[in-house]
Each structure stands twice: as structure tokens, then as C-alpha cells.
Design an enzyme around this catalytic site. Sequence first.
Site, short mmCIF file in Angstrom:
data_model
loop_
_atom_site.label_atom_id
_atom_site.label_comp_id
_atom_site.label_asym_id
_atom_site.label_seq_id
_atom_site.Cartn_x
_atom_site.Cartn_y
_atom_site.Cartn_z
N GLU A 83 -23.12 35.97 -40.79
CA GLU A 83 -23.49 34.97 -39.89
C GLU A 83 -22.96 35.56 -38.48
O GLU A 83 -23.75 35.78 -37.55
CB GLU A 83 -24.09 33.37 -39.94
N CYS B 44 -19.18 28.63 -39.09
CA CYS B 44 -20.84 30.25 -39.12
C CYS B 44 -21.24 28.89 -37.95
O CYS B 44 -22.33 29.63 -37.20
CB CYS B 44 -21.46 30.87 -40.09
#
EC number: 3.5.4.-
Length: 229
Positions: free
Chosen positions: A63, A96
Site C-alpha cells: 500500500e 497502512c
Amino acid sequence: MSSETGPVVVDPTLRRRIEPHEFDAFFDQGELRKETCLLYEIRWGGRHNIWRHTGQNTSRHVEINFIEKFTSERYFYPSTRCSIVWFLSWSPCGECSKAITEFLSGHPNVTLFIYAARLYHHTDQRNRQGLRDLISRGVTIRIMTEQEYCYCWRNFVNYPPSNEVYWPRYPNLWMRLYALELYCIHLGLPPCLKIKRRHQYPLTFFRLNLQSCHYQRIPPHILWATGFI
């Protein structure tokens, strides 16, 4: 796209596709491998064409790699509308999720949809809160179903000739159990899904541990759909 020859040779995404064995290994809901695979597509503004690519973990989570690649490769005005769809083998972790939230705050006209095959360390409260924060930010998060698996197979996998149709070899029950746990996360309920992997056998065991709060707040038809009730 021809079902007789696999992805057509002129397909501009062909070099960015993954191999069938990679897709099976990454997105098998019964496999708890550490690496994460990301299949994504981007649509800019009102354009009809879709840009597709794939990514995997490096020294950082996939990510974070996507966000840095997305923001560094081209500049676009904050007013530019963009729709992004992620197909992830694991849902984002708490850190993330924070990075994604910051990214979306800086790009208010970006819409993000996340389809995850599995929930990453779903009993960790940091990960659960991170997913709730994303949902509150307007991100749509879903567990991948057969429909998403077939879509990814056709659009992201270099599938063999005459094998355009893909049927997940994973029990549909696993999808429903992950979806139930995601529902619990959304409602702020404690975990109800227990997952164990016995290392001496290549098997993953799923078990429900329902408490009174689950019965009180989760609609009965959702619980019945798991087949455990």
C-alpha cells in the site's frame, strides 16, 4: 478478449499480468502467507479507459509502495477526480490505514474501493481501528467474492488458453466468515472469527466464537449465512 488464446497479444496490460500460480498462491484464503499482492485499476476523471497494474510487498508494504508511486509519477490537480480499485490479498494493517487516510485527505477527489481476500491480523485492535477509520473516511471495504475472483482472473492474470472462466477453489464459506468478521469490525464488536494453522498439516481451520453482543447486533440472516448457526 478471446477465450481460445488467453489474453489477446495486443492487450496492453499483458506484461503487467501475474501468472495463474501466483494468483492462486496469493489469493488463496486458506493460505496465510506473509507477502501481500495488490491488483489495482485507476480511472481518471470521466474517462472510460482503465489503467491496470499489479504490485507486491518489497521492504515496505504494498500500500505504501502504491501511494509513493501514485504521487511521484505524475502530478494532478486536487480538483481532478480519480477512482481507484484495489484487490488485495490481505487487508491493510493499522499503519497502512493511517497512510491511506492521509493520502485521501490530501486528494479529496480520489475515491478508493478495497476488495480484500483476507483480513490481516484481524484480532489486533490497531488493524481493526485502522479499517474503521478508512470506512469513516468514505473508503468502501469488502471481502472478495467469486465475482471479484473471476474479474481479477480475466483482467490481471495471464490465464491459459480456453480457461477464461475462473472458479475459486476456496470454499465459499471462507468468504462469508471473513465478511462476517469485517462486519464486526465495522460495528466495533470484538472478534468472532478464530483462525488456526497447524504447521504439520497444510490446513487452515476456521472457527466462530460468538458472544452475546454478536447475537444482539448482527442480523440473524448474516449469522445463518455462515452455516455455523
